[in-house]
Design an enzyme around this catalytic site. Structure first.
Site, PDB file in Angstrom:
ATOM      1  N   HIS A  21       0.990  -1.303   0.159  1.00  0.00           N
ATOM      2  CA  HIS A  21       0.022  -0.065   0.057  1.00  0.00           C
ATOM      3  C   HIS A  21       0.899   1.276   0.005  1.00  0.00           C
ATOM      4  CE1 HIS A  21      -3.542   2.146   0.813  1.00  0.00           C
ATOM      5  NE2 HIS A  21      -2.862   3.169   1.607  1.00  0.00           N
ATOM      6  N   GLU A  22       1.755   1.240   0.795  1.00  0.00           N
ATOM      7  CA  GLU A  22       2.703   2.394   1.119  1.00  0.00           C
ATOM      8  C   GLU A  22       3.557   2.672  -0.196  1.00  0.00           C
ATOM      9  OE1 GLU A  22       1.602   4.663   3.020  1.00  0.00           O
ATOM     10  OE2 GLU A  22       0.532   3.279   4.353  1.00  0.00           O
ATOM     11  N   HIS A  25       1.817   4.719  -2.918  1.00  0.00           N
ATOM     12  CA  HIS A  25       1.997   6.225  -2.662  1.00  0.00           C
ATOM     13  C   HIS A  25       3.545   6.701  -2.886  1.00  0.00           C
ATOM     14  CE1 HIS A  25      -2.037   6.373  -0.746  1.00  0.00           C
ATOM     15  NE2 HIS A  25      -1.503   5.691   0.247  1.00  0.00           N
TER      16      HIS A  25
END
Length: 451
Positions: A21-22, A25
């Site tokens: 997920h990170e 980003h």
């Protein structure tokens, strides 16, 4: 040992999902030219920190492993040198900021596609969609279905395993009824599903309709005993064959199960065949609760001949291209279904008791890990989808909340006022805390109590 394996599986699953997920980003931020100051897996005090890369990004593993974050250069958080203003997050176009925000959830969804692709290429073991004799007067019985029927299609959707049955029913109901059921050999049946309800998750939709998976009859032979359980304390041994209860013959394991379940806290005179001799053992099933009903349990399991179940298993797999197509389809359908279920919770069609929190997720992580690599990968894909969908909800504090602000900014041509964002943050915090408390309560009830 189970507690340790559950904990390790939970941390491993959460670690993979957070990193993916990170990373979404992070990669999006780097792609549009934003400087990343810190990439953290976990919150709180850092346990490990290292600076690496052209921007000397701080890579950190923190003490609380329930999430993570990517910290970017931003004038709203600290002064930024004039030479780096163009690399600050707040100086980017609204479209660039939207891309960075949405990249995290999208990364989770793409991970699910990748995992399902691998599973479908490898082949996934599953239970054949063969029916047991339907419950009398149930929708399945009224439709003319019988034991041994193998379902091949429901409402035009192909069925390859038992899991497909519940999945298709959940997607088709409550809007579509009757459902056309096709069985092997070409037989067609009309299943009146109007009496089924999505309910509170305690009884599957298929079971409500009288559909149950076929299970070969097992002999009433003790195969396992729970330490210090009723059966063991009463003198039963592994290998004992139950031949009668209260003078009534017991032919198969299900007969014994019915006697035990229907007689909580009542004495059962049990005739047991042991070493060619018949001995009598008095059993008093322990009182337990299941779905608001009192049932009996003795802490014993059957002796299972794996050959009996071999014919009940199948393997679902696809070619390279077809597997990728199925992976995208599975991810899309699961995402859409998650949103539908959330909507039905809000409208009251589905009970909020279906909401799960970290304890249930950890329990499932442990169970899937102990069941093998394929089960754990399938669990990881499902949770990755849930994480991606959850983060896209338009709730302040989540990625979807930030995305909502940026969409409004793109439409009106100016940023959302700080006061509105502040109020939104408070609402988002309250909403998330409420969901967390409710989910944790469900976890405690589900794992340690009965409803």
């Amino acid at each position: 040992m189970h507690l340790l394996s559950t904990l390790l599986a939970f941390v491993a699953a959460l670690g993979v999902l957070v990193v993916v997920h990170e990373s979404g980003h992070y990669l999006a931020a780097r792609w549009v030219g934003v400087k990343v100051l810190r990439f953290s897996v976990g919150f709180g005090k850092p346990l490990f920190t290292r600076r690496w890369g052209a921007d000397a990004t701080e890579w950190s593993v923190a003490a609380i492993p329930l999430g993570g974050y990517v910290k970017m250069l931003d004038e709203r958080e600290a002064p930024v040198a004039a030479a780096e203003l163009s690399r600050a997050f707040n100086r980017q176009t609204v479209w660039a900021r939207m891309l960075i925000v949405v990249a995290g959830p999208v990364a989770n969804l793409l991970l699910a596609v990748l995992l399902y692709w691998g599973l479908f290429l490898h082949g996934v073991p599953a239970i054949k969609p063969v029916l047991a004799e339907p419950v009398p007067a149930s929708a399945a019985a009224l439709a003319g279905l019988h034991q041994g029927d193998e379902i091949t299609e429901i409402a035009g959707q192909q069925v390859q395993s038992w899991m497909d049955i519940d999945w298709i029913l959940l997607r088709k109901l409550p809007t579509q009824s009757p459902l056309q059921i096709k069985v092997a050999g070409g037989g067609m049946h009309q299943l009146d599903a109007s009496g089924a309800a999505l309910g509170d998750g305690k009884v599957s939709v298929s079971a409500q309709l009288g559909l149950h998976v076929y299970e070969p009859a097992l002999p009433a032979i003790i195969g396992q005993l729970i330490p210090d359980g009723v059966a063991q304390r009463s003198g039963l041994r592994v290998g004992d064959q139950i031949v009668a209860v209260n003078g009534e013959p017991v032919k198969v394991w299900s007969d014994l199960v019915q006697w035990v379940r229907n007689n909580p806290a009542r004495l059962l005179k049990t005739d047991v065949k042991r070493d060619s001799k018949i001995v009598t053992i008095n059993l008093m099933p322990e009182l337990s609760h299941e779905q608001q009903q009192e049932i009996g349990k003795i802490g014993a399991g059957p002796q299972i001949d794996e050959a009996l179940f071999k014919d009940m298993l199948t393997e679902v797999h696809y070619s390279f291209g077809r597997a990728l197509q199925q992976a995208f389809s599975k991810t899309w359908e699961t995402s859409a279904f998650s949103l539908v279920m959330m909507g039905r919770m809000i409208t009251g069609e589905v009970s909020w008791h279906n909401l799960s929190g970290p304890l249930t997720i950890a329990d499932y992580a442990g169970q899937s890990a102990r069941s093998g690599g394929l089960a754990f990968v399938s669990f990881l894909a499902l949770v990755s989808i849930s994480l991606g969908v959850l983060n896209l909800l338009p709730i302040p504090l989540l990625d979807g909340g930030h995305l909502m602000y940026y969409i409004i900014e793109a439409v009106k041509g100016s940023p959302v006022p700080d006061r509105v964002m502040e109020l939104g943050q408070r609402f988002g915090m309250a909403a998330l805390l409420t969901l967390m408390v409710f989910a944790f309560y469900n976890d405690v009830i589900r794992l340690f109590g009965s409803q």
